[in-house]
Design a protein around this motif. Structure first.
Motif, PDB file in Angstrom:
ATOM      1  N   VAL A  25    -103.026 -27.387  -4.494  1.00  0.00           N
ATOM      2  CA  VAL A  25    -103.737 -26.563  -5.477  1.00  0.00           C
ATOM      3  C   VAL A  25    -104.765 -25.635  -4.817  1.00  0.00           C
ATOM      4  O   VAL A  25    -105.009 -24.516  -5.305  1.00  0.00           O
ATOM      5  N   ASP A  26    -105.333 -26.049  -3.679  1.00  0.00           N
ATOM      6  CA  ASP A  26    -106.275 -25.161  -2.999  1.00  0.00           C
ATOM      7  C   ASP A  26    -105.550 -23.937  -2.425  1.00  0.00           C
ATOM      8  O   ASP A  26    -106.087 -22.831  -2.416  1.00  0.00           O
ATOM      9  N   GLU A  27    -104.313 -24.162  -1.937  1.00  0.00           N
ATOM     10  CA  GLU A  27    -103.528 -23.015  -1.453  1.00  0.00           C
ATOM     11  C   GLU A  27    -103.167 -22.091  -2.611  1.00  0.00           C
ATOM     12  O   GLU A  27    -103.143 -20.868  -2.472  1.00  0.00           O
ATOM     13  N   MET A  51    -104.117 -18.194  -3.104  1.00  0.00           N
ATOM     14  CA  MET A  51    -103.115 -17.178  -3.438  1.00  0.00           C
ATOM     15  C   MET A  51    -103.580 -16.338  -4.628  1.00  0.00           C
ATOM     16  O   MET A  51    -103.468 -15.106  -4.624  1.00  0.00           O
ATOM     17  N   ILE A  52    -104.121 -17.013  -5.620  1.00  0.00           N
ATOM     18  CA  ILE A  52    -104.655 -16.284  -6.783  1.00  0.00           C
ATOM     19  C   ILE A  52    -105.791 -15.360  -6.322  1.00  0.00           C
ATOM     20  O   ILE A  52    -105.890 -14.204  -6.761  1.00  0.00           O
ATOM     21  N   GLY A  53    -106.621 -15.877  -5.407  1.00  0.00           N
ATOM     22  CA  GLY A  53    -107.738 -15.076  -4.901  1.00  0.00           C
ATOM     23  C   GLY A  53    -107.277 -13.777  -4.265  1.00  0.00           C
ATOM     24  O   GLY A  53    -107.870 -12.714  -4.482  1.00  0.00           O
ATOM     25  N   LEU A  54    -106.219 -13.838  -3.475  1.00  0.00           N
ATOM     26  CA  LEU A  54    -105.728 -12.628  -2.791  1.00  0.00           C
ATOM     27  C   LEU A  54    -104.856 -11.779  -3.730  1.00  0.00           C
ATOM     28  O   LEU A  54    -105.086 -10.577  -3.894  1.00  0.00           O
ATOM     29  N   ASN A  55    -103.853 -12.412  -4.349  1.00  0.00           N
ATOM     30  CA  ASN A  55    -102.859 -11.646  -5.120  1.00  0.00           C
ATOM     31  C   ASN A  55    -103.429 -11.082  -6.421  1.00  0.00           C
ATOM     32  O   ASN A  55    -102.971 -10.038  -6.885  1.00  0.00           O
ATOM     33  N   ILE A  56    -104.413 -11.789  -7.002  1.00  0.00           N
ATOM     34  CA  ILE A  56    -104.947 -11.348  -8.299  1.00  0.00           C
ATOM     35  C   ILE A  56    -106.389 -10.844  -8.168  1.00  0.00           C
ATOM     36  O   ILE A  56    -106.685  -9.696  -8.491  1.00  0.00           O
ATOM     37  N   THR A  57    -107.292 -11.734  -7.697  1.00  0.00           N
ATOM     38  CA  THR A  57    -108.717 -11.364  -7.727  1.00  0.00           C
ATOM     39  C   THR A  57    -109.002 -10.156  -6.834  1.00  0.00           C
ATOM     40  O   THR A  57    -109.668  -9.202  -7.261  1.00  0.00           O
ATOM     41  N   ALA A  58    -108.502 -10.190  -5.601  1.00  0.00           N
ATOM     42  CA  ALA A  58    -108.790  -9.067  -4.691  1.00  0.00           C
ATOM     43  C   ALA A  58    -108.190  -7.781  -5.246  1.00  0.00           C
ATOM     44  O   ALA A  58    -108.873  -6.741  -5.290  1.00  0.00           O
ATOM     45  N   THR A  93    -108.192   9.115  -1.873  1.00  0.00           N
ATOM     46  CA  THR A  93    -107.315   9.657  -2.929  1.00  0.00           C
ATOM     47  C   THR A  93    -106.227   8.659  -3.330  1.00  0.00           C
ATOM     48  O   THR A  93    -105.556   8.860  -4.342  1.00  0.00           O
ATOM     49  N   LEU A  94    -106.028   7.622  -2.515  1.00  0.00           N
ATOM     50  CA  LEU A  94    -104.918   6.691  -2.764  1.00  0.00           C
ATOM     51  C   LEU A  94    -105.319   5.290  -2.318  1.00  0.00           C
ATOM     52  O   LEU A  94    -105.864   5.110  -1.227  1.00  0.00           O
ATOM     53  N   LEU A  95    -105.064   4.307  -3.187  1.00  0.00           N
ATOM     54  CA  LEU A  95    -105.233   2.887  -2.825  1.00  0.00           C
ATOM     55  C   LEU A  95    -103.884   2.199  -2.964  1.00  0.00           C
ATOM     56  O   LEU A  95    -103.262   2.265  -4.038  1.00  0.00           O
ATOM     57  N   VAL A  96    -103.425   1.566  -1.889  1.00  0.00           N
ATOM     58  CA  VAL A  96    -102.216   0.745  -1.957  1.00  0.00           C
ATOM     59  C   VAL A  96    -102.654  -0.716  -1.882  1.00  0.00           C
ATOM     60  O   VAL A  96    -103.054  -1.211  -0.822  1.00  0.00           O
ATOM     61  N   ASN A  97    -102.609  -1.392  -3.024  1.00  0.00           N
ATOM     62  CA  ASN A  97    -102.954  -2.810  -3.116  1.00  0.00           C
ATOM     63  C   ASN A  97    -101.716  -3.620  -2.742  1.00  0.00           C
ATOM     64  O   ASN A  97    -100.897  -3.969  -3.591  1.00  0.00           O
ATOM     65  N   ASN A  98    -101.585  -3.882  -1.439  1.00  0.00           N
ATOM     66  CA  ASN A  98    -100.346  -4.499  -0.947  1.00  0.00           C
ATOM     67  C   ASN A  98    -100.541  -5.918  -0.430  1.00  0.00           C
ATOM     68  O   ASN A  98     -99.613  -6.733  -0.495  1.00  0.00           O
ATOM     69  N   ALA A  99    -101.740  -6.260   0.061  1.00  0.00           N
ATOM     70  CA  ALA A  99    -101.932  -7.584   0.667  1.00  0.00           C
ATOM     71  C   ALA A  99    -101.568  -8.674  -0.337  1.00  0.00           C
ATOM     72  O   ALA A  99    -101.996  -8.640  -1.490  1.00  0.00           O
ATOM     73  N   GLY A 100    -100.776  -9.616   0.115  1.00  0.00           N
ATOM     74  CA  GLY A 100    -100.380 -10.713  -0.764  1.00  0.00           C
ATOM     75  C   GLY A 100     -99.704 -11.801   0.034  1.00  0.00           C
ATOM     76  O   GLY A 100     -99.163 -11.549   1.115  1.00  0.00           O
ATOM     77  N   ILE A 101     -99.769 -13.020  -0.474  1.00  0.00           N
ATOM     78  CA  ILE A 101     -99.062 -14.138   0.158  1.00  0.00           C
ATOM     79  C   ILE A 101     -98.232 -14.854  -0.894  1.00  0.00           C
ATOM     80  O   ILE A 101     -98.544 -14.798  -2.087  1.00  0.00           O
TER      81      ILE A 101
END
Ligand code: NAP
Length: 275
Positions: free
Chosen positions: A110-112, A116-123, A91-99
Protein backbone atom coordinates in the motif's frame (compact mmCIF):
# COMPACT_ATOMS: atom_id res chain seq x y z
CA UNK A 1 31.21 18.78 -32.70
CA UNK A 2 28.21 21.04 -33.23
CA UNK A 3 25.85 19.54 -35.79
CA UNK A 4 23.11 22.17 -35.81
CA UNK A 5 23.03 24.89 -38.45
CA UNK A 6 24.67 28.16 -37.52
CA UNK A 7 21.33 30.03 -37.74
CA UNK A 8 19.13 28.59 -34.99
CA UNK A 9 15.44 29.30 -35.66
CA UNK A 10 13.47 31.41 -33.18
CA UNK A 11 12.31 29.47 -30.18
CA UNK A 12 8.73 28.21 -29.84
CA UNK A 13 9.09 28.97 -26.16
CA UNK A 14 10.06 26.78 -23.29
CA UNK A 15 8.69 23.25 -22.85
CA UNK A 16 8.81 21.52 -19.47
CA UNK A 17 8.91 17.72 -19.77
CA UNK A 18 8.63 15.59 -16.64
CA UNK A 19 10.10 12.10 -16.62
CA UNK A 20 12.49 13.18 -19.37
CA UNK A 21 15.49 11.06 -18.42
CA UNK A 22 14.21 7.91 -20.18
CA UNK A 23 11.51 6.34 -22.34
CA UNK A 24 8.62 8.41 -23.64
CA UNK A 25 9.76 11.62 -21.92
CA UNK A 26 13.26 11.42 -23.45
CA UNK A 27 11.70 11.06 -26.92
CA UNK A 28 9.43 14.07 -26.25
CA UNK A 29 12.55 16.04 -25.30
CA UNK A 30 14.25 15.04 -28.54
CA UNK A 31 11.26 15.83 -30.77
CA UNK A 32 10.41 19.12 -29.05
CA UNK A 33 14.02 20.35 -29.30
CA UNK A 34 13.93 19.50 -33.02
CA UNK A 35 10.65 21.43 -33.33
CA UNK A 36 12.34 24.52 -31.89
CA UNK A 37 11.50 24.46 -28.19
CA UNK A 38 13.97 25.25 -25.46
CA UNK A 39 13.57 22.70 -22.69
CA UNK A 40 13.44 22.11 -18.98
CA UNK A 41 13.95 18.38 -18.43
CA UNK A 42 12.73 16.98 -15.12
CA UNK A 43 13.60 13.64 -13.45
CA UNK A 44 15.60 12.25 -10.54
CA UNK A 45 18.60 11.00 -12.50
CA UNK A 46 20.95 13.97 -12.90
CA UNK A 47 23.47 12.03 -14.99
CA UNK A 48 20.91 10.94 -17.57
CA UNK A 49 19.30 14.37 -17.78
CA UNK A 50 22.67 16.03 -18.27
CA UNK A 51 23.71 13.56 -20.99
CA UNK A 52 20.42 14.14 -22.84
CA UNK A 53 20.66 17.91 -22.41
CA UNK A 54 24.23 17.91 -23.75
CA UNK A 55 23.23 15.83 -26.80
CA UNK A 56 20.18 17.93 -27.62
CA UNK A 57 22.06 21.20 -27.25
CA UNK A 58 24.82 19.84 -29.49
CA UNK A 59 22.38 18.57 -32.14
CA UNK A 60 19.80 21.37 -32.15
CA UNK A 61 21.41 24.42 -30.58
CA UNK A 62 18.43 24.79 -28.24
CA UNK A 63 18.82 25.76 -24.61
CA UNK A 64 18.21 22.62 -22.54
CA UNK A 65 18.19 22.75 -18.74
CA UNK A 66 18.22 19.67 -16.51
CA UNK A 67 15.94 20.12 -13.49
CA UNK A 68 16.71 17.36 -11.00
CA UNK A 69 13.65 16.64 -8.88
CA UNK A 70 11.88 13.75 -7.22
CA UNK A 71 8.25 14.63 -7.92
CA UNK A 72 7.20 12.35 -5.08
CA UNK A 73 8.79 14.84 -2.67
CA UNK A 74 6.83 17.92 -1.67
CA UNK A 75 9.86 20.24 -1.62
CA UNK A 76 11.04 19.22 -5.08
CA UNK A 77 7.52 19.47 -6.44
CA UNK A 78 7.15 22.96 -4.92
CA UNK A 79 10.34 24.11 -6.68
CA UNK A 80 8.94 23.02 -10.04
CA UNK A 81 5.51 24.49 -9.28
CA UNK A 82 7.17 27.85 -8.56
CA UNK A 83 9.04 27.69 -11.85
CA UNK A 84 5.81 26.91 -13.75
CA UNK A 85 4.00 29.80 -12.07
CA UNK A 86 6.74 32.36 -12.56
CA UNK A 87 8.56 31.67 -15.83
CA UNK A 88 6.60 33.46 -18.57
CA UNK A 89 8.68 31.81 -21.31
CA UNK A 90 6.95 28.45 -20.63
CA UNK A 91 4.52 27.59 -23.44
CA UNK A 92 4.17 23.81 -23.03
CA UNK A 93 4.01 21.36 -20.10
CA UNK A 94 4.29 17.63 -20.76
CA UNK A 95 3.13 15.81 -17.62
CA UNK A 96 4.77 12.50 -18.44
CA UNK A 97 6.50 11.20 -15.28
CA UNK A 98 4.71 8.13 -14.02
CA UNK A 99 5.27 4.67 -12.59
CA UNK A 100 3.23 1.49 -12.91
CA UNK A 101 2.77 -1.95 -11.48
CA UNK A 102 1.32 -5.26 -12.59
CA UNK A 103 0.74 -6.53 -9.03
CA UNK A 104 -2.83 -7.44 -8.08
CA UNK A 105 -4.43 -5.28 -5.41
CA UNK A 106 -4.00 -7.97 -2.74
CA UNK A 107 -0.28 -8.43 -3.49
CA UNK A 108 0.66 -4.77 -3.94
CA UNK A 109 2.25 -2.86 -1.07
CA UNK A 110 0.00 0.00 0.00
CA UNK A 111 2.92 2.39 0.56
CA UNK A 112 4.07 1.77 -3.02
CA UNK A 113 0.51 2.41 -4.19
CA UNK A 114 0.49 5.64 -2.23
CA UNK A 115 3.78 6.70 -3.88
CA UNK A 116 2.27 5.87 -7.28
CA UNK A 117 -0.73 8.06 -6.54
CA UNK A 118 1.68 10.78 -5.41
CA UNK A 119 3.52 10.80 -8.74
CA UNK A 120 0.79 9.83 -11.24
CA UNK A 121 -1.99 11.95 -9.71
CA UNK A 122 -0.80 14.48 -7.11
CA UNK A 123 2.29 15.71 -8.96
CA UNK A 124 0.45 15.90 -12.29
CA UNK A 125 -2.38 17.81 -10.65
CA UNK A 126 -0.17 20.25 -8.77
CA UNK A 127 1.98 21.00 -11.83
CA UNK A 128 -1.16 21.61 -13.90
CA UNK A 129 -2.54 23.90 -11.19
CA UNK A 130 0.74 25.81 -11.19
CA UNK A 131 0.88 26.43 -14.93
CA UNK A 132 -2.80 26.68 -15.97
CA UNK A 133 -3.52 30.12 -14.43
CA UNK A 134 -0.33 31.51 -16.00
CA UNK A 135 -1.32 30.11 -19.42
CA UNK A 136 -4.87 31.43 -19.01
CA UNK A 137 -3.58 34.89 -18.08
CA UNK A 138 -1.38 34.92 -21.20
CA UNK A 139 -4.20 33.50 -23.33
CA UNK A 140 -2.05 30.65 -24.68
CA UNK A 141 -0.22 27.51 -23.69
CA UNK A 142 -0.46 23.75 -24.04
CA UNK A 143 -0.66 21.00 -21.44
CA UNK A 144 -0.03 17.40 -22.53
CA UNK A 145 -0.97 14.79 -19.94
CA UNK A 146 0.21 11.21 -20.41
CA UNK A 147 -2.52 8.80 -19.32
CA UNK A 148 -2.76 5.17 -20.57
CA UNK A 149 -5.20 2.88 -22.36
CA UNK A 150 -5.57 1.08 -19.02
CA UNK A 151 -7.34 4.21 -17.81
CA UNK A 152 -10.20 2.70 -19.87
CA UNK A 153 -9.20 -0.99 -19.98
CA UNK A 154 -8.91 -0.85 -16.20
CA UNK A 155 -8.73 -4.58 -15.50
CA UNK A 156 -5.46 -5.08 -17.42
CA UNK A 157 -2.77 -4.05 -14.88
CA UNK A 158 -2.57 -3.05 -11.24
CA UNK A 159 -5.82 -1.43 -10.16
CA UNK A 160 -4.30 1.65 -8.55
CA UNK A 161 -2.18 2.29 -11.64
CA UNK A 162 -5.23 1.94 -13.92
CA UNK A 163 -7.33 4.16 -11.67
CA UNK A 164 -4.57 6.79 -11.62
CA UNK A 165 -4.71 6.86 -15.41
CA UNK A 166 -8.54 7.05 -15.38
CA UNK A 167 -8.01 10.12 -13.23
CA UNK A 168 -5.69 11.66 -15.82
CA UNK A 169 -8.29 11.08 -18.55
CA UNK A 170 -11.15 12.52 -16.46
CA UNK A 171 -9.04 15.44 -15.28
CA UNK A 172 -8.20 16.17 -18.91
CA UNK A 173 -11.89 16.32 -19.89
CA UNK A 174 -12.53 18.82 -17.09
CA UNK A 175 -9.47 20.89 -17.96
CA UNK A 176 -10.60 21.02 -21.58
CA UNK A 177 -14.01 22.29 -20.46
CA UNK A 178 -12.58 24.91 -18.10
CA UNK A 179 -9.65 26.15 -20.20
CA UNK A 180 -10.83 25.95 -23.82
CA UNK A 181 -12.14 29.53 -23.95
CA UNK A 182 -8.95 30.81 -22.27
CA UNK A 183 -6.75 29.87 -25.21
CA UNK A 184 -5.20 26.93 -23.35
CA UNK A 185 -4.97 23.57 -25.10
CA UNK A 186 -5.07 20.29 -23.19
CA UNK A 187 -4.23 16.99 -24.86
CA UNK A 188 -4.55 13.66 -23.08
CA UNK A 189 -2.43 10.87 -24.56
CA UNK A 190 -3.29 7.21 -23.98
CA UNK A 191 -0.32 5.00 -24.85
CA UNK A 192 -0.80 1.26 -25.03
CA UNK A 193 2.12 -1.03 -24.19
CA UNK A 194 5.28 0.88 -25.12
CA UNK A 195 8.86 -0.44 -25.08
CA UNK A 196 10.40 1.42 -22.15
CA UNK A 197 11.91 0.78 -18.73
CA UNK A 198 8.40 1.34 -17.35
CA UNK A 199 7.97 -2.44 -17.58
CA UNK A 200 11.12 -3.16 -15.55
CA UNK A 201 9.77 -0.91 -12.79
CA UNK A 202 6.24 -2.34 -13.15
CA UNK A 203 7.45 -5.93 -12.80
CA UNK A 204 6.87 -7.40 -16.28
CA UNK A 205 9.99 -6.81 -18.40
CA UNK A 206 8.82 -9.27 -21.09
CA UNK A 207 6.20 -6.75 -22.25
CA UNK A 208 8.97 -4.65 -23.80
CA UNK A 209 9.47 -7.18 -26.60
CA UNK A 210 5.87 -8.33 -27.11
CA UNK A 211 4.30 -8.26 -30.59
CA UNK A 212 1.72 -5.66 -29.50
CA UNK A 213 4.27 -3.27 -27.99
CA UNK A 214 4.94 0.07 -29.72
CA UNK A 215 8.29 1.87 -29.80
CA UNK A 216 8.52 5.05 -27.75
CA UNK A 217 9.56 6.90 -30.92
CA UNK A 218 6.37 5.88 -32.81
CA UNK A 219 4.25 6.63 -29.74
CA UNK A 220 5.58 10.18 -29.36
CA UNK A 221 5.59 10.95 -33.10
CA UNK A 222 1.94 9.86 -33.31
CA UNK A 223 1.04 11.83 -30.17
CA UNK A 224 2.64 14.98 -31.60
CA UNK A 225 0.83 14.42 -34.91
CA UNK A 226 -2.40 14.18 -32.90
CA UNK A 227 -1.54 17.43 -31.15
CA UNK A 228 -0.90 19.09 -34.52
CA UNK A 229 -4.29 17.81 -35.74
CA UNK A 230 -6.02 19.37 -32.74
CA UNK A 231 -6.97 16.09 -31.05
CA UNK A 232 -7.96 16.46 -27.41
CA UNK A 233 -7.50 12.75 -26.72
CA UNK A 234 -4.88 10.82 -28.67
CA UNK A 235 -4.70 7.02 -28.66
CA UNK A 236 -1.86 6.10 -31.02
CA UNK A 237 -2.55 2.35 -31.02
CA UNK A 238 -6.31 2.61 -31.71
CA UNK A 239 -6.67 1.94 -35.43
CA UNK A 240 -10.29 3.12 -35.94
CA UNK A 241 -10.81 6.55 -34.38
CA UNK A 242 -14.56 5.95 -34.78
CA UNK A 243 -14.35 3.51 -31.86
CA UNK A 244 -13.24 6.40 -29.64
CA UNK A 245 -15.75 8.86 -31.09
CA UNK A 246 -18.64 6.48 -30.42
CA UNK A 247 -17.44 5.79 -26.85
CA UNK A 248 -17.16 9.52 -26.20
CA UNK A 249 -20.61 10.22 -27.70
CA UNK A 250 -22.12 7.49 -25.50
CA UNK A 251 -20.38 8.93 -22.42
CA UNK A 252 -21.78 12.39 -23.12
CA UNK A 253 -25.25 10.99 -23.88
CA UNK A 254 -25.48 8.99 -20.62
CA UNK A 255 -24.09 11.99 -18.69
CA UNK A 256 -27.30 13.85 -19.49
CA UNK A 257 -29.47 11.07 -18.02
CA UNK A 258 -28.07 10.47 -14.50
CA UNK A 259 -29.83 13.08 -12.42
CA UNK A 260 -33.40 12.41 -11.50
CA UNK A 261 -35.32 13.11 -8.30
CA UNK A 262 -36.88 9.63 -8.46
CA UNK A 263 -34.98 6.31 -8.36
CA UNK A 264 -35.44 4.18 -11.47
CA UNK A 265 -38.50 1.85 -11.51
CA UNK A 266 -36.18 -1.23 -11.44
CA UNK A 267 -35.54 -0.57 -7.73
CA UNK A 268 -39.19 -1.08 -6.98
CA UNK A 269 -39.71 1.97 -4.82
CA UNK A 270 -43.25 3.24 -4.91
CA UNK A 271 -42.29 6.83 -4.34
CA UNK A 272 -45.91 7.97 -4.06
CA UNK A 273 -46.56 5.79 -0.97
CA UNK A 274 -43.05 5.81 0.57
CA UNK A 275 -42.91 7.37 4.03
P1 NAP B 1 10.08 5.05 -18.07
O1 NAP B 1 10.92 4.75 -19.25
O2 NAP B 1 10.23 4.22 -16.84
O3 NAP B 1 10.28 6.60 -17.70
C1 NAP B 1 9.72 7.16 -16.56
C2 NAP B 1 10.31 8.53 -16.34
O4 NAP B 1 9.75 9.09 -15.16
C3 NAP B 1 11.80 8.50 -16.18
O5 NAP B 1 12.38 9.64 -16.78
C4 NAP B 1 11.97 8.58 -14.66
O6 NAP B 1 13.22 9.18 -14.40
C5 NAP B 1 10.81 9.49 -14.30
N1 NAP B 1 10.41 9.34 -12.91
C6 NAP B 1 10.04 8.22 -12.26
N2 NAP B 1 9.77 8.48 -10.98
C7 NAP B 1 9.97 9.82 -10.82
C8 NAP B 1 9.87 10.70 -9.72
N3 NAP B 1 9.51 10.27 -8.49
N4 NAP B 1 10.15 12.01 -9.90
C9 NAP B 1 10.53 12.47 -11.12
N5 NAP B 1 10.63 11.68 -12.20
C10 NAP B 1 10.36 10.37 -12.05
O7 NAP B 1 8.53 4.97 -18.44
P2 NAP B 1 7.71 5.50 -19.69
O8 NAP B 1 7.08 4.33 -20.34
O9 NAP B 1 8.50 6.42 -20.52
O10 NAP B 1 6.55 6.27 -18.92
C11 NAP B 1 6.18 7.60 -19.20
C12 NAP B 1 4.70 7.75 -18.96
O11 NAP B 1 3.98 6.93 -19.90
C13 NAP B 1 4.21 7.32 -17.58
O12 NAP B 1 3.27 8.25 -17.09
C14 NAP B 1 3.53 5.98 -17.83
O13 NAP B 1 2.51 5.71 -16.89
C15 NAP B 1 2.97 6.22 -19.22
N6 NAP B 1 2.65 5.01 -19.97
C16 NAP B 1 3.62 4.12 -20.28
C17 NAP B 1 3.27 2.96 -20.96
C18 NAP B 1 4.29 1.92 -21.33
O14 NAP B 1 3.89 0.81 -21.75
N7 NAP B 1 5.59 2.20 -21.24
C19 NAP B 1 1.94 2.73 -21.35
C20 NAP B 1 0.98 3.67 -21.02
C21 NAP B 1 1.34 4.81 -20.32
P3 NAP B 1 14.10 8.98 -13.06
O15 NAP B 1 14.07 7.53 -12.72
O16 NAP B 1 15.43 9.51 -13.48
O17 NAP B 1 13.45 9.84 -12.03
Amino acid sequence: MTTHSSSIPATKGLAVVTGASAGIGAVYADRLAKRGYDLVLVARSEERLQALADRLTRETGRHVEPFVADLGRKDDLARLEARLREDARITLLVNNAGIGSVASILKADVDEMDAMIGLNITALTRLTYAVAPAFAARGSGTIVNIASVVGIAVEMLNGVYSASKSYVLSFGHSLQKDLADKGVRVQTVLPGATATEFWDVAGYAAQKTSAITMSAADLVDAALAGLDQGEMVTIPGLQDVGDWTRWEEDRRAISAKFNNAKPAPRYGLDTASAA
